[in-house]
Design an enzyme around this catalytic site. Structure first.
Site, mmCIF file in Angstrom:
data_model
loop_
_atom_site.group_PDB
_atom_site.id
_atom_site.type_symbol
_atom_site.label_atom_id
_atom_site.label_comp_id
_atom_site.label_asym_id
_atom_site.label_seq_id
_atom_site.Cartn_x
_atom_site.Cartn_y
_atom_site.Cartn_z
ATOM 1 N N ARG A 80 -1.894 5.153 -5.909
ATOM 2 C CA ARG A 80 -0.881 6.043 -5.322
ATOM 3 C C ARG A 80 0.477 5.823 -5.978
ATOM 4 N NH1 ARG A 80 -0.268 5.722 1.042
ATOM 5 N NH2 ARG A 80 0.900 3.844 0.506
ATOM 6 N N LYS B 1 5.317 8.657 -2.643
ATOM 7 C CA LYS B 1 6.156 7.717 -1.916
ATOM 8 C C LYS B 1 7.446 7.505 -2.713
ATOM 9 C CE LYS B 1 5.029 3.742 0.945
ATOM 10 N NZ LYS B 1 5.553 4.275 2.195
ATOM 11 N N GLU C 182 3.317 14.803 9.645
ATOM 12 C CA GLU C 182 3.319 13.351 9.846
ATOM 13 C C GLU C 182 4.665 12.953 10.421
ATOM 14 O OE1 GLU C 182 3.182 11.026 6.202
ATOM 15 O OE2 GLU C 182 4.272 12.548 5.098
#
Ligand code: PLP
Ligand code: COI
Length: 340
Positions: free
Chosen positions: A80, A182, A218
């Site tokens: 990720r 992220k 989220e």
């Protein structure tokens, strides 16, 4: 072991002895290594400072019931982070080296890994940022990769007590396809909303899809799972939320360990209002934190099964997840990796 009040730790920064550093210059990463120096010294025009060219990761190390130190699925964080880096035009730190750097950082700070049973763990923060001077809008070409760690307790105040969250009118991620990475900039854009939520008495924001504000996405630091009244696990499908390692893990735990039906699909607040029994926030920091109330513009969605304490299905998911992480339950091959 360090003299720390492990059982009363919150989610804060405590400086530990060692961190890992590697620098990228002239098209390659140097050999990297551990340092005691927690300070980063940068040019005033560094890419990270001017155009927020930075991405990060979060994962934990645990002390197991039999005293080993382990990490949990660090390969998923490595991949990720590489995805995040590519999206922000940064050279990914090689995935195998990422895992090795995680292991070195944990081993060098073993005295800071909280004891089994304290409820605390060692949080690792890998990050990558542009270091050389840029002034036109363009990517840097020199970068630093670092990992530091800090012992942490529960992310939400009050530990396992269910929290209240509110439907946010702010968007966390722009509808331009960066919500799934992220990047520090996504979190910078959520700071105003989180402060505002706290002022109004809520622990977190429920963000809806930024394009239509119809579907649940989220929160600022965790993915959602919902347990329907007929016992299924439903979790939002979206390309603009972070692909949570914990969520992916819980989907396997629900299906393979608990025999539940799992659905990854779009979900609205109306469906939560009528069909949902339990709601949880999942993430490395959040683990699985129960939500008792979702405030939606003047009305409340109450989740009675999880208002006083975690609901029964979330509790089973939590026990199985943490059971695997702390070595009480055998996890699938490759999930738990021992730090030597
Ligand atoms: N969503 C956001 C925005 C996060 O910051 C995090 C934390 O990393 C998560 C979800 C949960 O992801 P993970 O389970 O990989 O920690
Ligand atoms: C994590 O769970 O690792 C997160 O990144 C959430 C938050 C602390 C940013």
């Amino acid at each position: 072991m360090k003299d720390i009040d492990w059982s009363n730790l919150g989610f804060g920064y405590i400086q530990t002895d060692k961190r890992y550093v590697s620098n990228y210059k002239d098209g390659q990463w140097d050999e990297g290594g551990l340092t005691g120096d927690a300070t980063v010294c940068l040019n005033e025009s560094a890419g990270v400072l001017q155009y927020a060219q930075t991405v990060f990761e979060g994962l934990k190390a645990y002390r197991t019931v039999d005293g080993r130190i382990v990490t949990f699925r660090p390969d998923l964080n490595a991949t990720r982070m590489a995805d995040s880096a590519r999206r922000l035009v940064m050279p990914p730190f090689p995935e195998e080296r990422f895992i090795d750097a995680v292991m070195q950082t944990v081993a060098a700070n073993a005295d800071y890994v909280p004891p089994y049973g304290s409820g605390a763990s060692l949080y690792l923060r890998p990050f990558l940022f542009g270091t050389n001077a840029v002034i036109g809008v363009k990517p840097a070409d020199e970068f630093q990769f670092r990992i530091f760690c800090t012992p942490v307790g529960p992310y939400f105040k009050g530990g396992a007590k269910p929290i209240s969250i509110r439907v946010s009118d702010f968007d966390r991620a722009a509808p331009n396809g960066t919500g799934h990475i992220k990047a520090g900039l996504n979190y910078a854009m959520s700071l105003y909303a989180i402060e505002d939520a706290h002022k109004q008495g809520f622990s977190e924001n429920l963000y809806r899809d930024p394009a239509t504000h119809t579907y649940i996405e989220e929160t600022g630091g965790a993915n959602f799972i919902f347990i329907t009244k007929d016992g299924k696990l439903v979790t939002p499908k979206s390309t603009s939320i972070l692909p949570s390692v914990t969520r992916r893990t819980l989907m396997v735990v629900a299906e393979k360990y608990l025999g539940m039906q799992v659905e990854e699909r779009r979900i609205t607040l109306d469906e939560v209002r009528s069909d949902v029994a339990e709601c949880g926030l999942c993430g490395t920091a959040a683990v699985l934190s129960p939500v008792g109330r979702i405030h939606d513009h003047g009305t409340d969605i109450m989740l009675p099964a999880g208002m006083e304490k975690m609901g029964p299905v979330c509790q089973k998911l939590y026990d199985t997840l943490t059971g695997i992480q702390y070595g009480l339950i055998e996890g699938p091959e490759g999930w738990v990796r021992e730090v030597k």
